[in-house]
Design an enzyme around this catalytic site. Sequence first.
Site, PDB file in Angstrom:
ATOM      1  N   ASN A 230       0.787  -1.242   0.000  1.00 39.14           N
ATOM      2  CA  ASN A 230       0.000   0.000   0.000  1.00 39.14           C
ATOM      3  C   ASN A 230       0.819   1.293   0.000  1.00 39.14           C
ATOM      4  O   ASN A 230       0.319   2.325  -0.448  1.00 39.14           O
ATOM      5  CB  ASN A 230      -1.034  -0.018   1.133  1.00 39.14           C
ATOM      6  CG  ASN A 230      -0.402  -0.084   2.498  1.00 39.14           C
ATOM      7  OD1 ASN A 230       0.694  -0.598   2.665  1.00 39.14           O
ATOM      8  ND2 ASN A 230      -1.090   0.424   3.489  1.00 39.14           N
TER       9      ASN A 230
ATOM     10  N   GLY B  57       2.847  -5.466   7.361  1.00 39.38           N
ATOM     11  CA  GLY B  57       1.820  -6.195   6.620  1.00 39.38           C
ATOM     12  C   GLY B  57       0.670  -6.575   7.525  1.00 39.38           C
ATOM     13  O   GLY B  57       0.420  -5.916   8.543  1.00 39.38           O
ATOM     14  N   SER B  58       0.004  -7.652   7.170  1.00 34.46           N
ATOM     15  CA  SER B  58      -1.227  -8.017   7.879  1.00 34.46           C
ATOM     16  C   SER B  58      -0.941  -8.709   9.214  1.00 34.46           C
ATOM     17  O   SER B  58       0.139  -9.270   9.429  1.00 34.46           O
ATOM     18  CB  SER B  58      -2.046  -8.966   6.995  1.00 34.46           C
ATOM     19  OG  SER B  58      -1.293 -10.132   6.754  1.00 34.46           O
ATOM     20  N   VAL B  59      -1.948  -8.694  10.064  1.00 39.74           N
ATOM     21  CA  VAL B  59      -1.837  -9.349  11.373  1.00 39.74           C
ATOM     22  C   VAL B  59      -1.602 -10.850  11.180  1.00 39.74           C
ATOM     23  O   VAL B  59      -0.780 -11.451  11.886  1.00 39.74           O
ATOM     24  CB  VAL B  59      -3.130  -9.104  12.193  1.00 39.74           C
ATOM     25  CG1 VAL B  59      -3.131  -9.921  13.471  1.00 39.74           C
ATOM     26  CG2 VAL B  59      -3.260  -7.623  12.515  1.00 39.74           C
ATOM     27  N   GLU B  60      -2.289 -11.443  10.199  1.00 35.79           N
ATOM     28  CA  GLU B  60      -2.183 -12.894  10.009  1.00 35.79           C
ATOM     29  C   GLU B  60      -0.732 -13.285   9.722  1.00 35.79           C
ATOM     30  O   GLU B  60      -0.187 -14.198  10.342  1.00 35.79           O
ATOM     31  CB  GLU B  60      -3.068 -13.359   8.840  1.00 35.79           C
ATOM     32  CG  GLU B  60      -4.557 -13.204   9.062  1.00 35.79           C
ATOM     33  CD  GLU B  60      -5.035 -11.741   9.096  1.00 35.79           C
ATOM     34  OE1 GLU B  60      -4.411 -10.899   8.407  1.00 35.79           O
ATOM     35  OE2 GLU B  60      -5.979 -11.444   9.832  1.00 35.79           O
ATOM     36  N   VAL B  61      -0.095 -12.585   8.749  1.00 38.62           N
ATOM     37  CA  VAL B  61       1.294 -12.928   8.427  1.00 38.62           C
ATOM     38  C   VAL B  61       2.201 -12.555   9.603  1.00 38.62           C
ATOM     39  O   VAL B  61       3.115 -13.310   9.968  1.00 38.62           O
ATOM     40  CB  VAL B  61       1.757 -12.246   7.108  1.00 38.62           C
ATOM     41  CG1 VAL B  61       3.223 -12.552   6.846  1.00 38.62           C
ATOM     42  CG2 VAL B  61       0.906 -12.717   5.930  1.00 38.62           C
ATOM     43  N   GLY B  62       1.910 -11.437  10.249  1.00 43.44           N
ATOM     44  CA  GLY B  62       2.704 -11.027  11.421  1.00 43.44           C
ATOM     45  C   GLY B  62       2.704 -12.103  12.493  1.00 43.44           C
ATOM     46  O   GLY B  62       3.743 -12.430  13.073  1.00 43.44           O
TER      47      GLY B  62
ATOM     48  N   GLU C 247       4.877  -4.240  12.008  1.00 44.53           N
ATOM     49  CA  GLU C 247       3.977  -3.086  11.830  1.00 44.53           C
ATOM     50  C   GLU C 247       2.746  -3.635  11.126  1.00 44.53           C
ATOM     51  O   GLU C 247       2.785  -3.918   9.927  1.00 44.53           O
ATOM     52  CB  GLU C 247       4.657  -2.010  10.971  1.00 44.53           C
ATOM     53  CG  GLU C 247       5.953  -1.461  11.547  1.00 44.53           C
ATOM     54  CD  GLU C 247       5.732  -0.598  12.788  1.00 44.53           C
ATOM     55  OE1 GLU C 247       4.600  -0.131  13.008  1.00 44.53           O
ATOM     56  OE2 GLU C 247       6.703  -0.398  13.540  1.00 44.53           O
TER      57      GLU C 247
ATOM     58  N   CYS D 125      -2.842   1.562   6.800  1.00 45.33           N
ATOM     59  CA  CYS D 125      -2.956   0.858   8.084  1.00 45.33           C
ATOM     60  C   CYS D 125      -3.594   1.736   9.152  1.00 45.33           C
ATOM     61  O   CYS D 125      -4.250   1.236  10.053  1.00 45.33           O
ATOM     62  CB  CYS D 125      -1.599   0.358   8.540  1.00 45.33           C
ATOM     63  SG  CYS D 125      -0.394   1.668   8.690  1.00 45.33           S
TER      64      CYS D 125
HETATM   65  P1  NAP Z   1       0.360  -9.059   3.673  1.00 42.60           P
HETATM   66  O1  NAP Z   1      -0.550  -9.894   2.865  1.00 42.60           O
HETATM   67  O2  NAP Z   1       0.559  -9.413   5.089  1.00 42.60           O
HETATM   68  O3  NAP Z   1       1.763  -9.042   2.906  1.00 42.60           O
HETATM   69  C1  NAP Z   1       2.855  -8.286   3.372  1.00 42.60           C
HETATM   70  C2  NAP Z   1       4.138  -8.900   2.836  1.00 42.60           C
HETATM   71  O4  NAP Z   1       4.371 -10.162   3.467  1.00 42.60           O
HETATM   72  C3  NAP Z   1       4.079  -9.205   1.334  1.00 42.60           C
HETATM   73  O5  NAP Z   1       5.320  -8.940   0.764  1.00 42.60           O
HETATM   74  C4  NAP Z   1       3.733 -10.682   1.345  1.00 42.60           C
HETATM   75  O6  NAP Z   1       3.988 -11.332   0.118  1.00 42.60           O
HETATM   76  C5  NAP Z   1       4.611 -11.164   2.486  1.00 42.60           C
HETATM   77  N1  NAP Z   1       4.256 -12.476   3.046  1.00 42.60           N
HETATM   78  C6  NAP Z   1       3.157 -13.241   2.802  1.00 42.60           C
HETATM   79  N2  NAP Z   1       3.216 -14.397   3.493  1.00 42.60           N
HETATM   80  C7  NAP Z   1       4.384 -14.385   4.172  1.00 42.60           C
HETATM   81  C8  NAP Z   1       5.000 -15.302   5.089  1.00 42.60           C
HETATM   82  N3  NAP Z   1       4.427 -16.452   5.422  1.00 42.60           N
HETATM   83  N4  NAP Z   1       6.192 -14.960   5.627  1.00 42.60           N
HETATM   84  C9  NAP Z   1       6.760 -13.775   5.318  1.00 42.60           C
HETATM   85  N5  NAP Z   1       6.236 -12.870   4.460  1.00 42.60           N
HETATM   86  C10 NAP Z   1       5.049 -13.170   3.900  1.00 42.60           C
HETATM   87  O7  NAP Z   1      -0.108  -7.515   3.648  1.00 42.60           O
HETATM   88  P2  NAP Z   1      -0.564  -6.645   2.387  1.00 42.60           P
HETATM   89  O8  NAP Z   1      -1.895  -7.115   1.932  1.00 42.60           O
HETATM   90  O9  NAP Z   1       0.541  -6.511   1.407  1.00 42.60           O
HETATM   91  O10 NAP Z   1      -0.709  -5.203   3.102  1.00 42.60           O
HETATM   92  C11 NAP Z   1      -1.833  -4.835   3.825  1.00 42.60           C
HETATM   93  C12 NAP Z   1      -1.639  -5.030   5.309  1.00 42.60           C
HETATM   94  O11 NAP Z   1      -0.479  -4.347   5.754  1.00 42.60           O
HETATM   95  C13 NAP Z   1      -2.784  -4.431   6.116  1.00 42.60           C
HETATM   96  O12 NAP Z   1      -3.135  -5.314   7.141  1.00 42.60           O
HETATM   97  C14 NAP Z   1      -2.196  -3.148   6.680  1.00 42.60           C
HETATM   98  O13 NAP Z   1      -2.789  -2.692   7.852  1.00 42.60           O
HETATM   99  C15 NAP Z   1      -0.782  -3.560   6.897  1.00 42.60           C
HETATM  100  N6  NAP Z   1       0.084  -2.377   6.955  1.00 42.60           N
HETATM  101  C16 NAP Z   1       0.590  -1.992   8.168  1.00 42.60           C
HETATM  102  C17 NAP Z   1       1.361  -0.838   8.251  1.00 42.60           C
HETATM  103  C18 NAP Z   1       1.948  -0.368   9.549  1.00 42.60           C
HETATM  104  O14 NAP Z   1       2.926   0.368   9.509  1.00 42.60           O
HETATM  105  N7  NAP Z   1       1.405  -0.754  10.689  1.00 42.60           N
HETATM  106  C19 NAP Z   1       1.612  -0.084   7.096  1.00 42.60           C
HETATM  107  C20 NAP Z   1       1.069  -0.528   5.888  1.00 42.60           C
HETATM  108  C21 NAP Z   1       0.315  -1.677   5.827  1.00 42.60           C
HETATM  109  P3  NAP Z   1       2.701 -11.869  -0.755  1.00 42.60           P
HETATM  110  O15 NAP Z   1       1.967 -10.638  -1.195  1.00 42.60           O
HETATM  111  O16 NAP Z   1       3.285 -12.699  -1.845  1.00 42.60           O
HETATM  112  O17 NAP Z   1       1.834 -12.695   0.157  1.00 42.60           O
END
Ligand code: NAP
Length: 466
Positions: free
Chosen positions: A140, A220-225, A240, A274
Site C-alpha cells: 500500500n 503487513g497483515s496481522v495474520e502474516v505477522g 507493523e 494501516c
Molecule cells: P500481507 O498480505 O501481510 O503481505 C505483506 C508482505 O508479506 C508481502 O510482501 C507478502 O507477500 C509477504 N508475506 C506473505 N506471506 C508471508 C509469510 N508467510 N512470511 C513472510 N512474508 C510473507 O499484507 P498486504 O496485503 O501486502 O498489506 C496490507 C496489510 O499491511 C494491512 O493489514 C495493513 O494494515 C498492513 N500495513 C501496516 C502498516 C503499519 O505500519 N502498521 C503499514 C502498511 C500496511 P505476498 O503478497 O506474496 O503474500
Amino acid sequence: MFINGKWILRKDLEVFNPYNLETIGYIPSLSREEVREAISIAQEYKDTMKELSPSKRYGILMDIAREIQRRKEELARIITLDAGKPIRQSIIEVDRCIGVFKLAAFYAKEMRGETIPLEDGIILTKREPVGLLGAITPFNFPLNLVAHKVAPAIAVGNVVVLHPSPKAPMAAIELTKIIEKVLKKREVPLGVFHLLTGRGEIVGDEIVRNENVNMVSFTGSVEVGESITRNAGFKKITLELGGNNPTIVLKDAPIDRAVKSTVRGKFLNAGQVCISVGKVLVEEEVAESFIEGVIRETKKLKVGDPMKRETDVGPLITPESAERVENLIKQALEEGGKLLYGGKREGNIVYPTVMEVDADNILCKVEVFGPVLPIVRVESMEEAVEISNNSIYGLHAGVFTRDIEKALWIADKLEYGGVIINNSPTFRVDNMPFGGVKRSGLGREGVKYAIEEMSEIKTVVIKLDR
Ligand code: NAP
C-alpha cells in the site's frame, strides 16, 4: 531481482495495473533455494557494511535522496500504475520517501552512546548494527514503507535483503536501481543490498526462518505477522501490522474539522492505509450534524482513474480485495447496518461508502482495508473508550474535542500505540515513533526509532588502575 550486484530477469509472475488489470511487467519468483543462496552471500558483507564510516553512510543516503528527488515524477507514476494510488497521493509518498532518506542520513552521523561513571573507570555504550536485516513490505505504500526499513538499516550499517510485495513491486525495483547506482559511485560492494522478488509464502517465509538473518522488519497483515512470531526462531523482529482505528468525536468537537479530517483519513488510498479511520464513535448530541457533514464531503470525492490529477479515490489492489470489501458491506447490512451513502462496486473500484452501524457490527471489528466508513452513535466518552479498547487491535486512535482535560484523559485510557488529538488516526510524519500495541504490532518505526530497533547496544567497560 538483484542479488550480489546482478540483475536476474525472469518472467515468472505478472504484475497488474489495479485500475484496468493490464499487465505492466513481470518479476522473477524465487525458489527457496535461490533465497537461501542470496542470504548466504548477503551475510558475507556484514563486516563491509559495519565498517563503513558514518560520513560514508551519510553520503550514500543523501545521494539516494537526491536521485529520488531527480526522478520524483517518474516514481510517482510508477506507484500509481502499480498500486492504483491516486497520482497526487503518490507524489506525496515520493516526497516523504526523500525526507526519510535525508533523516536517516542525519542519524547516520548522530549515533550516540552514553557514558556511565565508575569509581575506578567508565562505562561506554555504542550502537552496533544487528548484521543482516530481512525487510518484508506490503503493497500500500510500495516506496515509502520500503524506505522506512532500508534507510535506517543503511544509517546504522546493516546489510539488507528486501522482499517487496509482489502485488506492487515496481517502486522497490526502481529504488534498487537507485541504490545500485549510488553504491557503485561510492565504491561500496553491491553485496550489501539484495532485492528478492517472488511470493511471500516462499521468499518472505525463508527470510523469516533463515538463521543467517539477524532481524526481520515486517510491515503487513496481522495474520502474516502472527505467523512470523511463530517461525522466526531466535532473532529480533519488528511487526507493523493492521488495525481498526477509532475516531472519537465528542460533543464539544470542532465539527467541521472532524468531518474533513475523517473523510480525508478514511478515503485516502481508497482506505488501504494501516492507520485509516476504522470506525467513528460520535456523541449523540452532535451525531446528526457530523453525519450530514461527512456525507456532504464524501459526495465531493472524485472517483476513478488514479492517473488523473483530480482523482481522490482509485481502485483497490486486486479483484479479490474489491470483492472482499463488497462482501463486508453486504454482511454489515445483514447485521442491521444502515447505508447512508455509496455501497456500489465497479471492477476494482468500491465507491466511497458511509454507513451507520452498532458497535458490534462486523465493520467495527475487522480491518476493512477499503473505502467504507462505519459510524456509531455513543452516549459518552467513557463508552467511546470502552468500545475502542474492546478490540484485538491497537494502532492509532483519533480524538476530536476542544477540552484538553478530556483529550488527555482519553489519551491515557486508550490502549493504542498513537493517539492523535484533533485529527483522524490517519496522521503520520516520518520522524515520529510509529507502531501499535496488541495485535497491531511489536516495536516502533520512524527513522530514529527504527535505528534503535535495528541495532544492539554494546557496553564497553573500562577499568582504570587508580
Ligand atoms: P500481507 O498480505 O501481510 O503481505 C505483506 C508482505 O508479506 C508481502 O510482501 C507478502 O507477500 C509477504 N508475506 C506473505 N506471506 C508471508 C509469510 N508467510 N512470511 C513472510 N512474508 C510473507 O499484507 P498486504 O496485503 O501486502 O498489506 C496490507 C496489510 O499491511 C494491512 O493489514 C495493513 O494494515 C498492513 N500495513 C501496516 C502498516 C503499519 O505500519 N502498521 C503499514 C502498511 C500496511 P505476498 O503478497 O506474496 O503474500
